[in-house]
Design an enzyme around this catalytic site. Structure first.
Site, PDB file in Angstrom:
ATOM      1  CE1 TYR A  15       2.900  -5.375   7.975  1.00  0.00           C
ATOM      2  CE2 TYR A  15       1.728  -3.431   7.286  1.00  0.00           C
ATOM      3  CZ  TYR A  15       1.772  -4.718   7.406  1.00  0.00           C
ATOM      4  OH  TYR A  15       0.537  -5.615   6.824  1.00  0.00           O
ATOM      5  CD  GLU A 169      -1.203  -9.064  -3.069  1.00  0.00           C
ATOM      6  OE1 GLU A 169      -1.283  -8.043  -2.229  1.00  0.00           O
ATOM      7  OE2 GLU A 169      -0.526  -9.933  -2.733  1.00  0.00           O
ATOM      8  CG  ASP A 299       4.584   3.219   3.041  1.00  0.00           C
ATOM      9  OD1 ASP A 299       5.656   2.324   3.105  1.00  0.00           O
ATOM     10  OD2 ASP A 299       3.664   2.887   2.363  1.00  0.00           O
ATOM     11  CB  ALA A 314       4.671  -4.397   5.051  1.00  0.00           C
ATOM     12  CE  LYS A 375       0.237 -11.301   0.052  1.00  0.00           C
ATOM     13  NZ  LYS A 375       1.105 -10.007  -0.347  1.00  0.00           N
TER      14      LYS A 375
HETATM   15  C1  FAD Z   1      -3.638  -3.252  -0.711  1.00  0.00           C
HETATM   16  C2  FAD Z   1      -2.178  -3.492  -0.173  1.00  0.00           C
HETATM   17  C3  FAD Z   1      -1.291  -4.267  -0.438  1.00  0.00           C
HETATM   18  C4  FAD Z   1      -0.053  -4.214   0.016  1.00  0.00           C
HETATM   19  N1  FAD Z   1       0.658  -5.441  -0.144  1.00  0.00           N
HETATM   20  C5  FAD Z   1       1.855  -5.570   0.278  1.00  0.00           C
HETATM   21  C6  FAD Z   1       2.979  -6.584   0.224  1.00  0.00           C
HETATM   22  O1  FAD Z   1       2.284  -7.701  -0.001  1.00  0.00           O
HETATM   23  N2  FAD Z   1       4.104  -6.724   0.537  1.00  0.00           N
HETATM   24  C7  FAD Z   1       4.542  -5.520   1.023  1.00  0.00           C
HETATM   25  O2  FAD Z   1       5.833  -5.476   1.819  1.00  0.00           O
HETATM   26  N3  FAD Z   1       3.991  -4.279   1.240  1.00  0.00           N
HETATM   27  C8  FAD Z   1       2.610  -4.213   0.784  1.00  0.00           C
HETATM   28  N4  FAD Z   1       1.997  -3.226   0.729  1.00  0.00           N
HETATM   29  C9  FAD Z   1       2.629  -1.956   1.260  1.00  0.00           C
HETATM   30  C10 FAD Z   1       2.656  -1.699   2.723  1.00  0.00           C
HETATM   31  O3  FAD Z   1       1.512  -2.090   3.099  1.00  0.00           O
HETATM   32  C11 FAD Z   1       3.071  -0.190   3.189  1.00  0.00           C
HETATM   33  O4  FAD Z   1       4.480  -0.119   2.603  1.00  0.00           O
HETATM   34  C12 FAD Z   1       3.111  -0.537   4.755  1.00  0.00           C
HETATM   35  O5  FAD Z   1       1.934  -0.323   5.209  1.00  0.00           O
HETATM   36  C13 FAD Z   1       4.063   0.961   5.300  1.00  0.00           C
HETATM   37  O6  FAD Z   1       3.867   0.855   6.707  1.00  0.00           O
HETATM   38  P1  FAD Z   1       3.928   2.182   7.554  1.00  0.00           P
HETATM   39  O7  FAD Z   1       4.263   1.559   8.770  1.00  0.00           O
HETATM   40  O8  FAD Z   1       4.640   3.142   6.982  1.00  0.00           O
HETATM   41  O9  FAD Z   1       2.502   2.564   7.440  1.00  0.00           O
HETATM   42  P2  FAD Z   1       1.046   1.749   7.692  1.00  0.00           P
HETATM   43  O10 FAD Z   1       1.135   0.522   7.820  1.00  0.00           O
HETATM   44  O11 FAD Z   1      -0.013   2.469   6.758  1.00  0.00           O
HETATM   45  O12 FAD Z   1       0.745   2.582   9.207  1.00  0.00           O
HETATM   46  C14 FAD Z   1       0.435   3.759   9.397  1.00  0.00           C
HETATM   47  C15 FAD Z   1      -0.284   4.014  10.739  1.00  0.00           C
HETATM   48  O13 FAD Z   1      -0.500   5.316  11.018  1.00  0.00           O
HETATM   49  C16 FAD Z   1      -1.759   5.598  11.355  1.00  0.00           C
HETATM   50  N5  FAD Z   1      -2.121   6.908  11.220  1.00  0.00           N
HETATM   51  C17 FAD Z   1      -2.098   7.546   9.836  1.00  0.00           C
HETATM   52  N6  FAD Z   1      -2.357   8.699   9.794  1.00  0.00           N
HETATM   53  C18 FAD Z   1      -2.774   9.204  11.068  1.00  0.00           C
HETATM   54  C19 FAD Z   1      -2.809  10.196  11.890  1.00  0.00           C
HETATM   55  N7  FAD Z   1      -3.086  11.552  11.352  1.00  0.00           N
HETATM   56  N8  FAD Z   1      -2.697  10.222  13.314  1.00  0.00           N
HETATM   57  C20 FAD Z   1      -2.622   9.087  13.848  1.00  0.00           C
HETATM   58  N9  FAD Z   1      -2.313   7.847  13.337  1.00  0.00           N
HETATM   59  C21 FAD Z   1      -2.384   8.089  12.068  1.00  0.00           C
HETATM   60  C22 FAD Z   1      -2.529   4.627  10.944  1.00  0.00           C
HETATM   61  O14 FAD Z   1      -3.841   4.167  11.483  1.00  0.00           O
HETATM   62  C23 FAD Z   1      -1.769   3.285  10.811  1.00  0.00           C
HETATM   63  O15 FAD Z   1      -1.816   2.699  11.770  1.00  0.00           O
HETATM   64  C24 FAD Z   1       0.569  -3.050   0.498  1.00  0.00           C
HETATM   65  C25 FAD Z   1      -0.448  -1.913   0.452  1.00  0.00           C
HETATM   66  C26 FAD Z   1      -1.546  -2.054   0.127  1.00  0.00           C
HETATM   67  C27 FAD Z   1      -2.433  -0.851   0.444  1.00  0.00           C
END
Ligand code: FAD
Length: 404
Positions: A15, A169, A299, A314, A375
């Site tokens: 995200y 969920e 995160d 997200a 949602k």
């Molecule tokens: C089941 C579930 C339900 C959720 N529901 C909600 C909700 O309803 N509302 C909400 O706001 N939040 C929700 N969350 C939380 C939300 O998904 C996270 O806060 C969000 O995804 C964080 O975004 P991000 O960009 O930090 O990381 P992410 O979206 O996790 O993306 C990280 C990216 O980095 C890549 N990556 C990781 N490690 C490496 C590496 N070593 N090398 C290269 N690439 C890598 C991954 O493949 C991914 O593409 C939920 C989480 C889960 C698990």
């Protein structure tokens, strides 16, 4: 001599990271070299992984290929897994090579936190990635399909560790599909059992009492057993050992899901950048204080100012991504940029199956069909922001599902 073409390197296409890449693609007109590296060819909505895990959202629909939404003239996409960050040398190391940068944006997301509890890593399924969710789908499918031969009731007992968003969920999505699964596999509906274990007194601690009670009674109506105020002590094959009111209890089930908490990326955790459990403290411009050419989104970031601490979501990650894109654009064009990051919390909805839910939207409680609609709207809004109406129509969430 200062290098003419600046190199912007974004690692992690979730995200946060994807929003930085798309924001720069849209707004930036100069000649800086912008690269997005992520470990898969596709982005997925982490917020829908519980649906993937139950099979109500197919892997095909869940995958959004980066090369379909990124313009290679503006943003280069490289599929690679980052292994190491070298902030003092302005480079990162991946399986496929080394990548140097002038500005680095870290968006590597989260990892499940086992809190040092024995057995979590060995015996539990996680909802931490698309592949992890698919492993769980296969397991549930096999356990139900094979029951006719195994006749082992523990194969149909599912234990969910954690009563936060992810755990609830997932639990609700499974519970609403049990009638269908039992019908297909010829299983007596009374045999499958779902137990949800949480440390706090009530589920979904982010919500008010009214919403919590509604959610609890909806889950109970679906036959879910909620074990609250219970501390998980250990996990063994096929059982979870908990302590409740000073007594030790063993809960049995051959599918155990760990959704009790997350931390930041392990790549960050093992790096020279000061961090706490893979999360980097950033200033109000989302900049890492020790390495000012590093910005952190999603995160992996903890915003340091007291009034800006929010749970990692997200929604927060996407807003951070938009902000960084705007900031970098100004920086690359040598324009002043005084704006600090401010999170606009629009609300949160927890789905209870596909057509029900509870949540708060613009400070108002929403429940039932309305919550489910909100949602879906949130999920579709994300899709619209990355790929327009076309993407919503192809990958969106709507009231009626076609997969059944
Ligand atoms: C089941 C579930 C339900 C959720 N529901 C909600 C909700 O309803 N509302 C909400 O706001 N939040 C929700 N969350 C939380 C939300 O998904 C996270 O806060 C969000 O995804 C964080 O975004 P991000 O960009 O930090 O990381 P992410 O979206 O996790 O993306 C990280 C990216 O980095 C890549 N990556 C990781 N490690 C490496 C590496 N070593 N090398 C290269 N690439 C890598 C991954 O493949 C991914 O593409 C939920 C989480 C889960 C698990």
């Amino acid at each position: 001599m200062e290098q003419e073409t600046k190199r912007i390197l974004i690692i992690g296409g979730g995200y946060g990271g994807l929003k930085v890449a798309l924001g720069l693609q849209r707004q930036y007109q100069g000649n800086a070299k912008i690269t997005l590296i992520s470990k898969h060819d596709y982005h997925y909505q982490t917020t829908l992984l519980h649906k993937v895990a139950i099979g109500t959202l197919s892997a095909r629909k869940a995958r959004i290929y980066y090369r379909k939404i990124l313009n290679p003239q503006k943003v280069e996409f490289i599929k690679d897994k980052i292994k190491k960050l070298c902030p003092k040398e302005n480079k990162v190391i991946g399986n496929g090579g080394e990548y140097s940068y002038d500005y680095l944006i870290i968006g590597l997301g989260f990892k499940p936190d086992n809190f040092g509890i024995s057995g979590v890593d060995q015996y539990t399924y996680k909802l931490s990635s698309l592949n992890a969710a698919l492993k769980l789908t296969k397991n549930i499918e096999n356990k139900f399909k094979e029951f006719v031969h195994t006749k082992n009731p523990k194969d149909l007992q599912v234990i969910v560790c954690g009563t936060g968003f992810t755990g609830i969920e997932f639990t609700a999505e499974l519970a609403t599909q049990l009638d269908e699964l039992c019908l297909i596999c010829g299983i007596d509906r009374k045999i499958p059992k779902i137990t949800c274990i949480g440390r706090s007194k009530h589920i979904l601690p982010v919500f008010n009492e009214n919403l919590v009670q509604t959610a609890e009674s909806k889950l109970e109506a679906l036959g879910v057993e909620i074990l609250s105020s219970a501390t998980i002590k250990e996990i063994q094959e096929g059982k979870v050992i908990v302590e409740k009111e000073g007594q030790t209890q063993e809960i049995y089930g051959n599918t155990i899901i760990w959704s009790a908490g997350v931390k930041g990326s392990d790549i960050v955790e093992n790096s020279e950048i000061p961090n706490k459990k893979g999360r980097i403290k950033v200033n109000a411009k989302l900049q890492c204080e020790d390495f000012p050419n590093i910005y952190v989104v999603g995160d992996c970031a903890v915003v340091a100012s007291k009034d800006a601490i929010h749970a990692p979501t997200a929604q927060l990650s996407a807003q951070m991504g938009d902000y960084i894109a705007e900031l970098l654009c100004a920086k690359l064009e040598n324009k002043a940029f005084d704006k600090i990051f401010k999170f606009n919390h629009r609300g949160t909805v927890c789905s209870i199956g596909h057509t029900d839910g509870v949540g708060i939207v613009y400070h108002k409680n929403v429940k039932g069909e309305m919550a489910a609609f909100m949602k879906n709207t949130i999920e579709n809004k994300w899709l619209y922001s990355i790929g327009g109406m076309d993407m919503v129509l192809k990958k969106g969430q709507f009231r009626y599902r076609t997969s059944n």
